[in-house]
Design a protein around this motif. Structure first.
Motif, short mmCIF file in Angstrom:
data_model
loop_
_atom_site.label_atom_id
_atom_site.label_comp_id
_atom_site.label_asym_id
_atom_site.label_seq_id
_atom_site.Cartn_x
_atom_site.Cartn_y
_atom_site.Cartn_z
N PRO A 1 -8.07 60.31 -44.36
CA PRO A 1 -7.28 61.37 -44.24
C PRO A 1 -6.05 61.34 -43.15
O PRO A 1 -6.26 60.43 -42.28
CB PRO A 1 -8.10 62.46 -43.87
N PHE A 2 -5.35 62.27 -43.05
CA PHE A 2 -4.12 62.23 -42.05
C PHE A 2 -4.62 62.10 -40.52
O PHE A 2 -5.61 62.83 -40.36
CB PHE A 2 -3.20 63.55 -42.07
N GLY A 3 -4.17 61.19 -39.97
CA GLY A 3 -4.43 61.15 -38.41
C GLY A 3 -5.61 60.78 -38.03
O GLY A 3 -6.29 60.80 -36.87
N VAL A 4 -6.42 60.23 -38.89
CA VAL A 4 -7.79 59.45 -38.67
C VAL A 4 -7.77 58.31 -37.86
O VAL A 4 -8.80 57.79 -37.19
CB VAL A 4 -8.61 59.68 -40.08
N GLY A 5 -6.80 57.53 -37.86
CA GLY A 5 -6.94 56.11 -37.21
C GLY A 5 -6.52 54.90 -37.79
O GLY A 5 -6.77 53.93 -37.46
N LYS A 6 -6.06 55.16 -39.18
CA LYS A 6 -5.54 53.91 -39.96
C LYS A 6 -4.53 53.08 -39.39
O LYS A 6 -4.70 51.86 -39.12
CB LYS A 6 -4.94 54.52 -41.33
N THR A 7 -3.43 53.66 -38.86
CA THR A 7 -2.48 52.85 -38.09
C THR A 7 -2.89 52.18 -36.76
O THR A 7 -2.73 50.97 -36.63
CB THR A 7 -1.26 53.86 -38.15
N THR A 8 -3.91 52.74 -36.20
CA THR A 8 -4.25 52.38 -34.87
C THR A 8 -5.13 51.09 -35.37
O THR A 8 -5.03 50.02 -34.52
CB THR A 8 -5.16 53.55 -34.35
N CYS B 1 -14.76 56.93 -33.66
CA CYS B 1 -15.45 57.90 -32.70
C CYS B 1 -14.38 58.20 -31.81
O CYS B 1 -13.74 57.39 -31.00
CB CYS B 1 -16.30 56.98 -31.97
N PHE B 2 -13.72 59.36 -31.88
CA PHE B 2 -12.93 60.05 -30.94
C PHE B 2 -13.50 60.56 -29.85
O PHE B 2 -14.87 61.25 -29.90
CB PHE B 2 -11.95 61.10 -31.43
N PRO B 3 -13.28 60.58 -28.47
CA PRO B 3 -14.13 60.67 -27.32
C PRO B 3 -14.62 62.20 -27.35
O PRO B 3 -15.59 62.68 -27.04
CB PRO B 3 -13.27 60.48 -26.12
N ASP B 4 -13.64 63.22 -27.88
CA ASP B 4 -14.02 64.60 -27.79
C ASP B 4 -14.79 65.08 -29.07
O ASP B 4 -15.03 66.34 -29.25
CB ASP B 4 -12.48 65.25 -27.62
N1 LIG Z 1 -9.46 58.59 -28.71
C1 LIG Z 1 -9.04 57.96 -29.81
N2 LIG Z 1 -7.94 58.27 -30.35
C2 LIG Z 1 -7.50 57.57 -31.36
C3 LIG Z 1 -8.31 56.61 -32.18
N3 LIG Z 1 -7.73 56.18 -33.04
C4 LIG Z 1 -6.62 56.77 -33.36
N4 LIG Z 1 -6.32 57.55 -32.23
C5 LIG Z 1 -5.24 58.43 -31.90
O1 LIG Z 1 -5.19 59.47 -33.10
C6 LIG Z 1 -3.81 59.60 -33.44
C7 LIG Z 1 -3.80 59.20 -35.08
O2 LIG Z 1 -3.99 57.91 -35.15
P1 LIG Z 1 -3.36 57.20 -36.38
O3 LIG Z 1 -3.74 55.71 -36.16
O4 LIG Z 1 -1.63 57.44 -36.06
O5 LIG Z 1 -3.75 57.75 -37.74
P2 LIG Z 1 -3.23 57.68 -39.06
O6 LIG Z 1 -4.42 57.30 -39.87
O7 LIG Z 1 -2.53 56.27 -39.27
O8 LIG Z 1 -2.44 58.97 -39.38
P3 LIG Z 1 -1.36 59.09 -40.55
O9 LIG Z 1 -0.82 57.88 -41.08
O10 LIG Z 1 -0.31 59.83 -39.95
O11 LIG Z 1 -2.11 59.84 -41.66
C8 LIG Z 1 -2.95 58.81 -32.70
O12 LIG Z 1 -2.31 59.46 -31.44
C9 LIG Z 1 -4.00 57.71 -32.04
O13 LIG Z 1 -3.62 57.23 -30.79
C10 LIG Z 1 -9.71 56.32 -31.45
O14 LIG Z 1 -10.34 55.74 -32.08
N5 LIG Z 1 -10.01 57.04 -30.55
#
Ligand SMILES: Nc1nc2c(ncn2[C@@H]2O[C@H](COP(=O)(O)OP(=O)(O)OP(=O)(O)O)[C@@H](O)[C@H]2O)c(=O)[nH]1
Ligand SMILES: [Mg+2]
Lengths: 203, 118
Positions: free
Chosen positions: A28-35, A145-148
């Motif tokens: 889903p959105f913002g879950v960390g895929k790109t990261t 695992c997000f810290p919060d």
């Molecule tokens: N603390 C923490 N933050 C994370 C982690 N993975 C991602 N983030 C943060 O979460 C936010 C969203 O991460 P993305 O990697 O952009 O997520 P995404 O799934 O690609 O999001 P969309 O492409 O918008 O769907 C970013 O601000 C990251 O820095 C993690 O493992 N831990």
């Protein structure tokens, strides 16, 4: 100057007999895929703009582009060259059902999918798990695992996600290379187990 | 003026046609590996074809990487690449060489490679 195509930032592949493979990183959105893709990729992550109709069908020509019924979805990807002449591509794929046709197009030929989940909103990963299952792709679930975020035991998470006993569940930090590599290993092991043990031609 | 031998006009299919009438072309995989097949560009390339050929002059890239660098949709880049292969300017190779299938041996190679990153 055409910065999009100039210079040494383009990571050309050595012209050898590499095997190029593909895995999906979905969720889903913002879950960390790109990261996660950025953490693992040897090249700066790239993306393509995929044109779709509002109904979700991929548009395989853009001649009719001015038509307002099309939208553009960015699909990002990265690349990881491994010993043994294997190059693994990781494609980040959107988790919404309305992107299913685009998703299927990208999934064609993929070995499997890593489905990312966030403990604060596990249910948001159900939709993509359904899509992966419909497509018949082997998958593993990686809880980012997000810290919060509340920590749960693997058993509790398996229960909440209603996972099949064979589906791997791993915990990872998408910013951390070691745990992201472990997530890919868990998926690759699962892919191996899901393949027939005899080559097809021997059946 | 010298006579120019007749040749197929290379107009990007996605620009030139209304879509439905475009000729069927090779549908490449996103991971089809593209590389240059000629030291010089084929004669008379349209600008978009030329950009793709120039991009691939120094080395090989997959279709999806070429699309990303050119900022074009994968489908449009596919058409350009198919034209250039027809014109002898590019070669295309499937993601898995020698017509192998994804089988246990290949996935084991992938696994060994991933484990070596530990
Ligand atoms: N603390 C923490 N933050 C994370 C982690 N993975 C991602 N983030 C943060 O979460 C936010 C969203 O991460 P993305 O990697 O952009 O997520 P995404 O799934 O690609 O999001 P969309 O492409 O918008 O769907 C970013 O601000 C990251 O820095 C993690 O493992 N831990
Ligand atoms: Mg993203």
């Amino acid at each position: 100057m055409d910065s999009a195509v100039s210079g040494s930032r383009i990571g050309y592949l050595p012209d050898r007999d590499q095997v190029l493979m593909k895995m999906l990183v979905a969720g889903p959105f913002g879950v960390g895929k790109t990261t996660l893709i950025r953490t693992l990729s040897e090249i700066p992550t790239l993306h393509t703009e995929e044109v779709m109709t509002e109904t979700g069908a991929p548009v395989d020509d853009v001649a009719g582009l001015p038509d307002k019924t099309t939208t553009t979805v960015a699909v990002d990807f990265g690349r990881l060259t491994l010993p043994g002449e294997v190059v693994l591509y990781l494609f980040g794929t959107p988790g919404q059902r309305r992107f299913f046709p685009l998703w299927q197009d990208i999934a064609r030929g993929a070995l499997g999918a890593l489905v990312l989940a966030d403990t604060r909103r596990l249910a948001e990963s159900f939709e993509i798990m359904d899509m992966v299952e419909e497509q018949g792709l082997p998958y593993a679930v990686a809880v980012n695992c997000f810290p919060d975020a509340p920590a749960h035991s693997a058993e509790v998470l398996r229960g909440h996600l209603d996972l099949h006993p064979d589906t791997p569940l791993v915990l990872c930090d998408a910013r951390d290379r070691a745990t992201s590599v472990e997530a890919l290993i868990a998926l690759a092991e699962h892919v191996l187990h899901s393949l027939p043990s005899l080559p097809q031609e021997q059946r | 003026m010298t006579a120019v031998p007749p040749r197929r006009r290379m107009v990007p299919a996605y620009l030139a046609t209304g879509g439905r009438s475009r000729p069927s072309r090779t549908a490449f995989d996103r991971l089809t590996l593209l590389h240059s097949a000629s030291p010089d560009p084929p004669q008379g390339l349209e600008a978009e074809h030329r950009r793709l050929w120039e991009l691939l002059r120094p080395g090989a890239l997959t279709l999806v990487e070429a699309a990303a660098h050119l900022r074009l949709p994968v489908s449009a880049t596919n058409f350009l690449a198919a034209d250039l292969v027809d014109a002898g300017g590019l070669q295309a190779r499937s993601p898995i060489p020698r017509a192998q299938q994804i089988d246990r041996t290949l996935v084991e190679r992938l696994l060994d490679g991933l484990r070596s990153l530990r």
